[in-house]
Design a protein around this motif. Sequence first.
Motif, short mmCIF file in Angstrom:
data_model
loop_
_atom_site.label_atom_id
_atom_site.label_comp_id
_atom_site.label_asym_id
_atom_site.label_seq_id
_atom_site.Cartn_x
_atom_site.Cartn_y
_atom_site.Cartn_z
N LEU A 25 -9.97 6.47 -17.19
CA LEU A 25 -10.80 5.59 -16.12
C LEU A 25 -10.88 4.28 -16.74
N ASP A 26 -11.16 4.19 -18.11
CA ASP A 26 -11.58 2.75 -18.65
C ASP A 26 -10.17 2.02 -18.52
N ALA A 27 -9.09 2.94 -19.23
CA ALA A 27 -7.87 2.24 -19.19
C ALA A 27 -7.37 1.58 -17.54
N MET A 28 -8.12 2.07 -16.49
CA MET A 28 -7.71 1.57 -15.07
C MET A 28 -8.32 0.19 -14.89
N ALA A 34 -6.70 -6.89 -12.15
CA ALA A 34 -5.54 -8.02 -12.15
C ALA A 34 -4.64 -8.04 -10.75
N GLU A 35 -4.94 -6.89 -10.11
CA GLU A 35 -4.25 -6.69 -8.81
C GLU A 35 -4.63 -7.76 -7.82
N GLU A 36 -3.75 -8.31 -7.05
CA GLU A 36 -4.26 -9.19 -6.01
C GLU A 36 -4.95 -8.29 -4.79
N GLY A 37 -6.25 -8.65 -4.48
CA GLY A 37 -6.98 -8.06 -3.54
C GLY A 37 -7.84 -7.11 -3.77
N CYS A 38 -8.03 -6.77 -5.55
CA CYS A 38 -9.09 -6.01 -6.13
C CYS A 38 -10.36 -7.05 -6.47
N LEU A 39 -11.52 -6.72 -5.79
CA LEU A 39 -12.77 -7.71 -6.15
C LEU A 39 -13.45 -6.92 -7.16
N GLU A 57 -15.25 0.77 -6.24
CA GLU A 57 -14.03 -0.41 -6.18
C GLU A 57 -14.40 -1.04 -4.90
N GLU A 58 -14.01 -2.21 -4.94
CA GLU A 58 -13.99 -3.27 -3.86
C GLU A 58 -12.59 -3.94 -3.60
N TRP A 59 -12.09 -3.79 -2.36
CA TRP A 59 -10.96 -4.33 -2.15
C TRP A 59 -11.04 -5.16 -0.77
N VAL A 60 -10.04 -6.39 -0.84
CA VAL A 60 -10.17 -6.94 0.36
C VAL A 60 -9.70 -6.60 1.56
N SER A 61 -8.75 -5.15 1.39
CA SER A 61 -8.30 -4.73 2.77
C SER A 61 -7.90 -3.38 2.48
N ARG A 62 -7.50 -2.64 3.51
CA ARG A 62 -6.93 -1.23 3.34
C ARG A 62 -5.52 -1.58 2.83
N ALA A 63 -4.89 -2.50 3.06
CA ALA A 63 -3.44 -2.54 2.55
C ALA A 63 -3.70 -2.88 1.11
N ALA A 64 -4.53 -3.56 0.55
CA ALA A 64 -4.52 -3.84 -0.92
C ALA A 64 -4.88 -2.56 -1.68
N LEU A 65 -5.65 -1.73 -0.99
CA LEU A 65 -5.87 -0.32 -1.47
C LEU A 65 -4.56 0.54 -1.40
N ASP A 66 -3.85 0.53 -0.38
CA ASP A 66 -2.74 1.23 -0.28
C ASP A 66 -1.83 0.91 -1.30
N HIS A 67 -1.54 -0.41 -1.79
CA HIS A 67 -0.75 -1.04 -2.70
C HIS A 67 -1.26 -0.52 -4.08
N HIS A 68 -2.36 -0.54 -4.18
CA HIS A 68 -3.04 0.00 -5.63
C HIS A 68 -2.52 1.59 -5.80
N PHE A 69 -2.17 2.29 -4.57
CA PHE A 69 -2.24 3.57 -5.04
C PHE A 69 -0.78 3.82 -5.40
N SER A 70 0.13 2.82 -4.94
CA SER A 70 1.58 2.77 -5.28
C SER A 70 1.81 2.44 -6.67
N LEU A 71 1.01 1.80 -7.40
CA LEU A 71 1.50 1.00 -8.64
C LEU A 71 1.31 2.01 -9.80
N PRO A 72 2.40 1.88 -10.92
CA PRO A 72 2.55 2.82 -11.89
C PRO A 72 1.23 3.21 -12.89
N HIS A 73 0.25 2.33 -12.87
CA HIS A 73 -0.95 2.54 -13.47
C HIS A 73 -1.89 3.63 -12.46
N PHE A 74 -1.63 3.47 -11.41
CA PHE A 74 -2.36 4.59 -10.47
C PHE A 74 -1.69 5.96 -10.38
#
Length: 99
Positions: A25-28, A34-39, A57-74
């Motif tokens: 979790l620390d590695a995340m 660094a993701e656009e949309g992560c506050l 976590e705080e995100w600017v939008s649901r779309a930003a969160l959904d994008h987070h779920f698609s990234l390699p670190h997630f």
Amino acid sequence: MSNTLTIIAGFVAKPGQEQRLRDELDAMIAPSLAEEGCLAYQPFADSSRPDRMIIVEEWVSRAALDHHFSLPHFTHVAQVLDEILAEPFALRRLTDVPA
């Protein structure tokens, strides 16, 4: 009015996997922030239950969160969590209450 999305994710490690859970979790933190949309992206440990952690976590939008779920670190951490968690992680999606 803010449309930010607050996420609280709860985790329970299998016996002997507590430190690995903390490390993963620390590695995340850095790649998520660094993701656009992560506050905000902050793990917390339960001082009375070393097997339990949460991430707030705080995100600017649901779309930003959904994008987070698609990234390699997630996707990496999701695979690891499947191995080290005692139960599926709990995810709560919270939005601001209108004044």
